[in-house]
Design a protein around this motif. Structure first.
Motif, mmCIF file in Angstrom:
data_model
loop_
_atom_site.group_PDB
_atom_site.id
_atom_site.type_symbol
_atom_site.label_atom_id
_atom_site.label_comp_id
_atom_site.label_asym_id
_atom_site.label_seq_id
_atom_site.Cartn_x
_atom_site.Cartn_y
_atom_site.Cartn_z
ATOM 1 N N THR A 16 0.989 -1.313 -0.025
ATOM 2 C CA THR A 16 0.010 -0.042 0.006
ATOM 3 C C THR A 16 0.844 1.297 0.023
ATOM 4 O O THR A 16 0.849 2.388 -0.575
ATOM 5 C CB THR A 16 -0.861 0.015 1.037
ATOM 6 O OG1 THR A 16 -1.907 -1.145 1.045
ATOM 7 C CG2 THR A 16 -1.954 1.244 1.362
ATOM 8 N N ARG A 17 1.670 1.437 0.806
ATOM 9 C CA ARG A 17 2.745 2.520 0.822
ATOM 10 C C ARG A 17 3.513 2.831 -0.622
ATOM 11 O O ARG A 17 3.718 3.682 -1.165
ATOM 12 C CB ARG A 17 3.900 2.409 2.167
ATOM 13 C CG ARG A 17 4.952 3.152 2.045
ATOM 14 C CD ARG A 17 4.307 4.728 2.349
ATOM 15 N NE ARG A 17 5.193 5.558 2.681
ATOM 16 C CZ ARG A 17 4.922 6.974 2.504
ATOM 17 N NH1 ARG A 17 3.722 7.255 1.960
ATOM 18 N NH2 ARG A 17 5.814 7.695 2.613
ATOM 19 N N ALA A 18 3.912 1.367 -1.130
ATOM 20 C CA ALA A 18 4.436 1.648 -2.459
ATOM 21 C C ALA A 18 3.477 2.307 -3.518
ATOM 22 O O ALA A 18 4.002 2.921 -4.126
ATOM 23 C CB ALA A 18 5.003 0.247 -3.070
ATOM 24 N N GLN A 19 2.216 1.790 -3.536
ATOM 25 C CA GLN A 19 1.273 2.286 -4.423
ATOM 26 C C GLN A 19 1.169 3.883 -4.011
ATOM 27 O O GLN A 19 0.938 4.783 -4.915
ATOM 28 C CB GLN A 19 -0.033 1.655 -4.092
ATOM 29 C CG GLN A 19 -0.084 0.178 -4.820
ATOM 30 C CD GLN A 19 -1.328 -0.418 -4.261
ATOM 31 O OE1 GLN A 19 -1.969 -0.136 -3.512
ATOM 32 N NE2 GLN A 19 -1.379 -1.753 -4.994
ATOM 33 N N THR A 20 1.029 4.335 -2.917
ATOM 34 C CA THR A 20 0.779 5.706 -2.472
ATOM 35 C C THR A 20 2.152 6.468 -3.007
ATOM 36 O O THR A 20 1.599 7.684 -3.665
ATOM 37 C CB THR A 20 0.614 5.882 -0.933
ATOM 38 O OG1 THR A 20 -0.190 5.091 -0.340
ATOM 39 C CG2 THR A 20 0.605 7.284 -0.408
ATOM 40 N N ARG A 22 14.413 9.126 -5.170
ATOM 41 C CA ARG A 22 15.387 8.375 -4.484
ATOM 42 C C ARG A 22 14.924 7.954 -2.998
ATOM 43 O O ARG A 22 14.991 6.967 -2.419
ATOM 44 C CB ARG A 22 16.702 9.062 -4.375
ATOM 45 C CG ARG A 22 17.528 9.199 -5.748
ATOM 46 C CD ARG A 22 18.648 9.671 -5.324
ATOM 47 N NE ARG A 22 18.737 11.218 -4.865
ATOM 48 C CZ ARG A 22 18.597 12.254 -5.700
ATOM 49 N NH1 ARG A 22 18.601 12.160 -6.877
ATOM 50 N NH2 ARG A 22 18.405 13.475 -5.234
ATOM 51 N N ALA A 23 14.229 8.880 -2.525
ATOM 52 C CA ALA A 23 13.875 8.692 -0.928
ATOM 53 C C ALA A 23 12.854 7.388 -0.977
ATOM 54 O O ALA A 23 12.788 6.806 -0.082
ATOM 55 C CB ALA A 23 13.060 9.958 -0.270
ATOM 56 N N ALA A 24 11.929 7.616 -1.972
ATOM 57 C CA ALA A 24 10.750 6.305 -2.036
ATOM 58 C C ALA A 24 11.596 5.208 -2.285
ATOM 59 O O ALA A 24 11.314 4.119 -1.796
ATOM 60 C CB ALA A 24 9.881 6.772 -3.347
ATOM 61 N N GLN A 25 12.490 5.121 -3.262
ATOM 62 C CA GLN A 25 13.187 3.761 -3.504
ATOM 63 C C GLN A 25 13.785 3.620 -2.262
ATOM 64 O O GLN A 25 13.848 2.198 -1.890
ATOM 65 C CB GLN A 25 14.109 4.144 -4.364
ATOM 66 C CG GLN A 25 13.584 4.160 -6.024
ATOM 67 C CD GLN A 25 14.609 4.521 -7.101
ATOM 68 O OE1 GLN A 25 15.647 5.181 -6.804
ATOM 69 N NE2 GLN A 25 14.353 4.413 -8.176
ATOM 70 N N ASN A 26 14.579 4.413 -1.526
ATOM 71 C CA ASN A 26 15.160 4.041 -0.230
ATOM 72 C C ASN A 26 14.234 3.463 0.986
ATOM 73 O O ASN A 26 14.348 2.462 1.443
ATOM 74 C CB ASN A 26 16.015 4.974 0.359
ATOM 75 C CG ASN A 26 17.287 5.335 -0.525
ATOM 76 O OD1 ASN A 26 17.739 4.702 -1.211
ATOM 77 N ND2 ASN A 26 17.699 6.656 -0.297
ATOM 78 N N GLU A 27 12.993 4.015 0.948
ATOM 79 C CA GLU A 27 12.114 3.795 1.878
ATOM 80 C C GLU A 27 11.647 2.380 1.626
ATOM 81 O O GLU A 27 11.475 1.421 2.533
ATOM 82 C CB GLU A 27 11.026 4.616 1.921
ATOM 83 C CG GLU A 27 9.848 4.363 2.777
ATOM 84 C CD GLU A 27 8.732 5.278 2.958
ATOM 85 O OE1 GLU A 27 7.618 4.983 3.243
ATOM 86 O OE2 GLU A 27 8.857 6.487 2.463
ATOM 87 N N LEU A 28 11.170 2.041 0.303
ATOM 88 C CA LEU A 28 10.616 0.753 -0.116
ATOM 89 C C LEU A 28 11.835 -0.319 0.064
ATOM 90 O O LEU A 28 11.446 -1.367 0.274
ATOM 91 C CB LEU A 28 10.093 0.773 -1.547
ATOM 92 C CG LEU A 28 8.888 1.751 -1.679
ATOM 93 C CD1 LEU A 28 8.446 1.860 -3.122
ATOM 94 C CD2 LEU A 28 8.016 1.446 -0.710
#
Length: 194
Positions: free
Chosen positions: A61-65, A105-111
């Motif tokens: 769900t977080r990835a989709q958001t 980059r932040a999204a990739q790191n978080e996921l």
């Protein structure tokens, strides 16, 4: 003198079979255990599986958001860049583009961190169950007189009389009613291939 040699030779031949017999491996007494059934039905396994599935769904769900946020921002920026008709973007647009790249980059790191945490948690759960399962299988096998225990999935045929799954499952449920569904401690983290 000949008598002494004969007696010594006779004694030596009598000792050879005894020494050879001492080196023989005992006959195999085999038991089987259905590890697939145990992993699907043990109390701790089911509870951990439900928690892991919930964590995985949260990560999905977080990835989709994040993907929606990035697509929305990216689409807006793309429109602004196209409106320039090949001209150099101004400082404000460049700052927005840099912020967008940082957001990606932040999204990739978080996921990536979330995925590693999930894998580490799965490894921790498996490690806890496996350690207790091995101890229990050894104990039940010894109690039933087995000196070899094989996973049922690796056997083409086994009589039901040598199947110790029910006993192992009962003891596992009793001795390990729950496991810690948390990542491995930092010192035990699995190495990621890069």
């Amino acid at each position: 003198m000949k008598t002494k040699l004969f007696v010594a030779a006779l004694a030596a031949t009598a000792l050879v079979p005894a020494a050879a017999q001492a080196q023989r491996v005992p006959a195999a007494a085999v038991a089987v255990v259905d590890t697939d059934q145990i992993s699907q039905t043990c109390t701790a396994c089911r509870a951990a599986s439900a928690t892991l599935q919930s964590q995985e769904a949260t990560l999905r769900t977080r990835a989709q958001t994040l993907q929606q946020q990035i697509q929305s921002t990216g689409s807006t920026l793309q429109t602004q860049v196209q409106a320039l008709n090949g001209k150099e973007p101004d400082a404000a647009l460049k700052a927005k583009i840099n912020a967008f790249e940082a957001q990606q980059r932040a999204a990739q790191n978080e996921l990536g961190s979330g995925q590693q945490r999930l894998q580490s948690t799965q490894a921790n759960v498996n490690q806890q169950i496996s350690a207790k399962l091995q101890t229990i299988v050894a104990s039940v096998s010894a109690a039933r007189g087995a000196n070899v225990t094989i996973a049922k999935g690796d056997v083409m045929y086994a009589a039901s009389t040598i199947d110790i799954t029910a006993e192992v499952l009962a003891q596992l449920n009793q001795q390990l009613p729950a496991v810690s569904v948390t990542p491995l401690p930092q010192t035990q983290q699995p190495q990621q291939s890069r």
